[in-house]
Design a protein around this motif. Structure first.
Motif, mmCIF file in Angstrom:
data_model
loop_
_atom_site.group_PDB
_atom_site.id
_atom_site.type_symbol
_atom_site.label_atom_id
_atom_site.label_comp_id
_atom_site.label_asym_id
_atom_site.label_seq_id
_atom_site.Cartn_x
_atom_site.Cartn_y
_atom_site.Cartn_z
ATOM 1 N N LEU A 210 84.779 32.350 6.308
ATOM 2 C CA LEU A 210 85.328 31.262 5.488
ATOM 3 C C LEU A 210 84.492 30.006 5.641
ATOM 4 C CD1 LEU A 210 89.232 31.143 5.760
ATOM 5 C CD2 LEU A 210 87.836 31.656 3.751
ATOM 6 N N ASP A 215 80.060 29.978 -1.399
ATOM 7 C CA ASP A 215 81.324 29.964 -2.137
ATOM 8 C C ASP A 215 81.632 31.293 -2.808
ATOM 9 O OD1 ASP A 215 82.037 27.523 -1.348
ATOM 10 O OD2 ASP A 215 81.547 26.488 -3.241
ATOM 11 N N LYS A 218 82.889 34.079 -0.219
ATOM 12 C CA LYS A 218 84.031 33.857 0.674
ATOM 13 C C LYS A 218 84.932 35.088 0.675
ATOM 14 C CE LYS A 218 83.756 29.171 1.394
ATOM 15 N NZ LYS A 218 83.103 28.771 2.638
#
Lengths: 406, 436
Positions: A210, A215, A218
């Protein structure tokens, strides 16, 4: 966004519904145990708009004009039960009021206490009558990780009225109570630790991804791992119920490996590991003083609280978890037994007021009679620990919720 | 075989010396004495000898026999040994799952005398207990009244009747605990019908036994279940009846009237709803006080006020621990909570002692401190209704069976590592001398 809106809405409703309920009230006591300093003889507690405004001797603190006044021989902070399952478990002990333990899998940290807490549970009113104003309640011991806990007041129409803190902890159990039969896991103590370690390693990896992954890489949301990641960050403590010395040692070993914030719970044989526990600074919520002496708790002692306290370990007492008659215990009575078995009066009182509040993370709101804290007060007609004494008044958030002697 | 021979010889020796020691009178002086029979005595003396109470009264009114051992009990409280009318210590097991009515089963055949539960019993000041099978049957078997003398076998604990037989009652139950799948009853109506059928059979069995018959072949063959029920019908064996709900309580009273058996109502959670009816029936109640109501539907209305309400209605009330529902070490607490919720001090203390003795038909021997009764008493550090009171010593038949100053006794009084283990068997004589 939607979540924010509904949160605002419930806050509005709370403020609107609860505001008129605040009475302006003061309490006079022959002895006022503030638990934020020395006891005050002939003390006065002034509660304004639900919060404690002033506390002091009668010759220094005046009761404002128009305030309702309650009186008693002994005045204490509203009592805090450091560990209960009331509200998830109900008085009837029938399937419809038993939500304290989900048996479908051994590891379910995603279960939130707030989704199961019944603010209308009759046992809440029962314990409130004895002066219990705050409970740390939630998923029960009995599964490896049974779910989350929360801290609530013992009165409130809806959860929002009652809630102080959530999640307060993630509840885990190491010991015979968590063991499964018939080839299901965990079937042994070795397997319990292996399963917990695997889960926390997964949570470590999840948290790491995380934080570090791009992005678009994730990991998907995982409710189990989300809350365990918070445990690993130290945001939410892991409360481990363990009674045998070897199971307490396993909990300490896990803490050392993963660095989470640990609360030891029940801990019947903690007296065998005083040095080890003390070295970690881990607090202990000792089992109900009158817990039954069988199974992993067969060597329980009325003196465990006193022994741990004497060694400098932070302790609280609890009503615990009962699956039959009585359906709950009363933290006041459990502290009374501890007071009769080695703790001084004020030390025993601390286990169900300020120290309980500290351990479960709500000492900024409750646990002592100090200006700015919630207006939660219990009033007794004598030594609160004596059996023949009655609780003659209970105030929560400035609201007088009980005056009938109990 | 030889080992047992040696051991019994040793036991006889021990008992012999204990009896000799008991022949020396002991006088406990300066104590606050709660005799139960009569007013409390502020500075009193209790004299015991040979397992019996010789005298009890104010210090200046009791003559202490020459040669008596004097024990200064100033600052202490002395009261009769506590009588628990309903206890499950000892790892006991009565009736099994084969059927709902098993009066032939004797609890005395199932007792582990070395169970640490018995050490907790004496640590709590209990000197006599009614050891009972559970409530999962309409009738789960015969109970046994035990004196906590200490012993390696259960027969050392019996309270024997004039014929030398162990005394006890019969455990029965109604309501939800005894309702299960067939062959157990599924409803309250069926529960009562099964009990009535069995008692009618027992009546017939008894008639056959009493029938003047020249032909021994026509006598019924022995039937252990029927024999126990006949004892009940003849009033020789009291029924100890688990019952919670108000209507179940009335059912017990109705059946006891139909068959004329003597009954003690146990738990009686909703007794406060039918207190006048219980009083009118003249049936005594052995009640339990627990920390909260609930845990089962029938106990949702279990309140601490029950004792006071029954007392005011004129019902005889005793307390019980139902150990392990409540721990025997906390038995004094029942009376204190009873007082908190409206009982008088005198009746609450009686409910721990004499009232229970009466319910076990033992009031001529135990339950109060009176000359001639068994020397069963406890020494407390403070008032029995105070949370701070400790049982310091427990005496049974003039012998000390618990002393808080002895480390192993203290371990069982407060708990701690090893307190949950079975008592170690007594092997000293075998180890030292070997079999002969």
């Amino acid at each position: 966004m939607k979540r924010h809106l509904s949160a605002c809405f419930s806050l509005l409703v709370f403020a609107f519904a609860a505001a008129p309920a605040f009475s302006q009230v003061a309490v006079r006591g022959k002895t006022v145990y503030t638990m934020g300093g020395a006891a005050i003889e002939n003390g006065v507690v002034v509660i304004r708009d639900g919060k404690i405004a002033e506390v002091g001797p009668a010759d220094q603190v005046a009761v404002p004009a128009g305030f309702r006044v309650l009186e008693g021989a002994v005045v204490t902070p509203g009592l805090v039960d450091a560990h209960s399952v009331v509200g998830l478990t109900g008085i009837y002990n029938q399937p419809h009021d038993q939500d304290q333990l989900e048996r479908s899998a051994p590891i379910q940290p995603e279960l939130r206490a707030i989704d199961a807490f019944n603010t209308q549970e009759a046992l809440l009113e029962y314990i409130r009558g004895f002066g219990i104003t705050t409970v740390h309640t939630g998923h029960a011991p009995g599964e490896l990780i049974s779910g989350q806990t929360c801290v609530v007041k013992t009165i409130g129409n809806t959860l929002a009225d009652a809630l102080l803190l959530e999640p307060a902890a993630v509840a885990a159990t190491i010991g015979s109570d968590a063991r499964k039969n018939e080839k299901k896991s965990p079937g042994t103590r070795g397997k319990m630790s292996a399963m917990l370690r695997e889960q926390f390693i997964k949570a470590q990896e999840y948290a790491h991804k995380l934080e570090t992954a791009a992005d678009d890489k994730k990991p998907d949301r995982d409710l189990k791992l989300e809350v365990l990641a918070r445990v690993l960050k130290g945001e939410v403590p892991l409360m481990v119920s363990a009674d045998r010395a070897q199971d307490i040692a396993s909990a300490l070993r896990l803490r050392e490996e993963f660095g989470f914030k640990l609360i030891l719970d029940s801990a019947a044989e903690a007296y065998l590991l005083i040095e080890q526990i003390k070295a970690t600074g881990v607090p202990v919520i000792v089992h109900a003083s009158m817990v039954r002496a069988y199974g992993d708790r067969k060597n329980m002692s009325f003196e465990t609280a006193a022994k741990l306290h004497e060694a400098g370990i932070m302790i609280a007492l609890q009503s615990g978890y009962e699956d039959y008659v009585p359906k709950t215990r009363v933290a006041l009575f459990e502290a009374a037994i501890a007071a009769a078995n080695g703790l001084s009066f004020e030390e025993a009182l601390a286990t169900i007021t300020i120290d309980a509040a500290r351990i479960v993370g709500v000492a900024d709101r409750v646990g002592s009679l100090e200006p700015g804290k919630d207006g939660d007060v219990a009033i007794y007609d004598g030594d609160p620990f004596e059996y023949a004494t009655h609780c003659v008044g209970v105030i929560i958030d400035g609201q007088v919720v009980s005056t009938s002697p109990r | 075989m030889t080992i047992f021979g040696i051991r019994s010889a040793a036991v006889v020796l021990l008992l012999g010396s204990a009896a000799a020691a008991q022949d020396v009178p002991r006088a406990f002086t300066g104590a606050h004495i709660i005799p139960i029979a009569g007013d409390e005595i502020d500075r009193g003396t209790l004299v015991v000898r040979g397992g019996k109470i010789l005298a009890v009264g104010p210090d200046d009114a009791v003559e202490i026999p020459a040669g008596a051992e004097r024990i200064d009990a100033a600052g202490r409280v002395i009261m009769p040994g506590l009588v628990c009318t309903h206890n499950h210590a000892g790892g006991i097991g009565g009736a099994d799952g084969s059927g709902p009515i098993q009066p032939e089963v004797r609890i005395l055949d199932s007792i582990n005398v070395l169970d640490p539960g018995f050490r907790r019993v004496v640590a709590g000041g209990l000197t006599t207990i009614n050891l009972m099978p559970g409530s999962g049957h309409l009738c789960s078997g015969q109970t046994v009244y035990l004196k906590m003398r200490g012993g390696k076998t259960v027969d050392q604990l019996y309270i024997r009747d004039s014929a030398g037989m162990p005394t006890g009652g019969l455990k029965m139950a109604n309501g939800t605990n005894s309702m299960h799948e067939s062959p157990f009853p599924g409803t309250r109506g069926k529960s009562a019908a099964l009990v009535r059928e069995k008692f009618i059979k027992a009546q017939e069995y008894r008639e056959k036994l009493q029938r003047p018959s020249v032909d021994p072949e026509k006598q019924p063959t022995r039937d252990l279940a029927m024999e126990a029920l006949v004892e009940v019908l003849e009033g020789k064996r009291v029924v100890h009846h688990h019952t919670h709900r108000h209507d179940d309580i009335m059912t017990v009273i109705r059946l006891s009237k139909e068959f004329g058996f003597r009954v003690v109502l146990h738990h009686v959670s909703e007794g406060w709803k039918v207190a006048d009816e219980i009083a009118a029936a003249g049936v005594p109640c052995s009640i339990i006080l627990v920390d909260s109501p609930g845990g089962k539907l029938e106990a949702v209305n279990l309140v601490m006020e029950t004792g006071g309400i029954l007392e005011r209605a004129g019902v005889k009330v005793a307390f019980h621990t139902d150990d392990w529902i409540t721990d025997s070490r906390l038995f004094l607490r029942s009376a204190a909570l009873g007082v908190r919720a409206g009982m008088s001090r005198a009746e609450a203390l009686k409910a721990l002692t004499l009232a229970g003795a009466e319910m076990l038909d033992l009031a001529d021997r135990i339950g109060s401190l009176e000359a001639g009764k068994d020397a069963d008493f406890i020494i407390l550090s403070a008032d029995p209704l105070s949370v701070y009171a400790k049982v310091l010593e427990t005496w049974v038949d003039g012998g000390k069976v618990f002393d808080r100053n002895i480390p192993d006794d203290r371990l069982h009084a407060v708990g701690g590592y090893g307190a949950g283990d079975d008592v170690e068997p007594y092997l000293c004589c075998y180890d030292k001398e070997g079999p002969s």
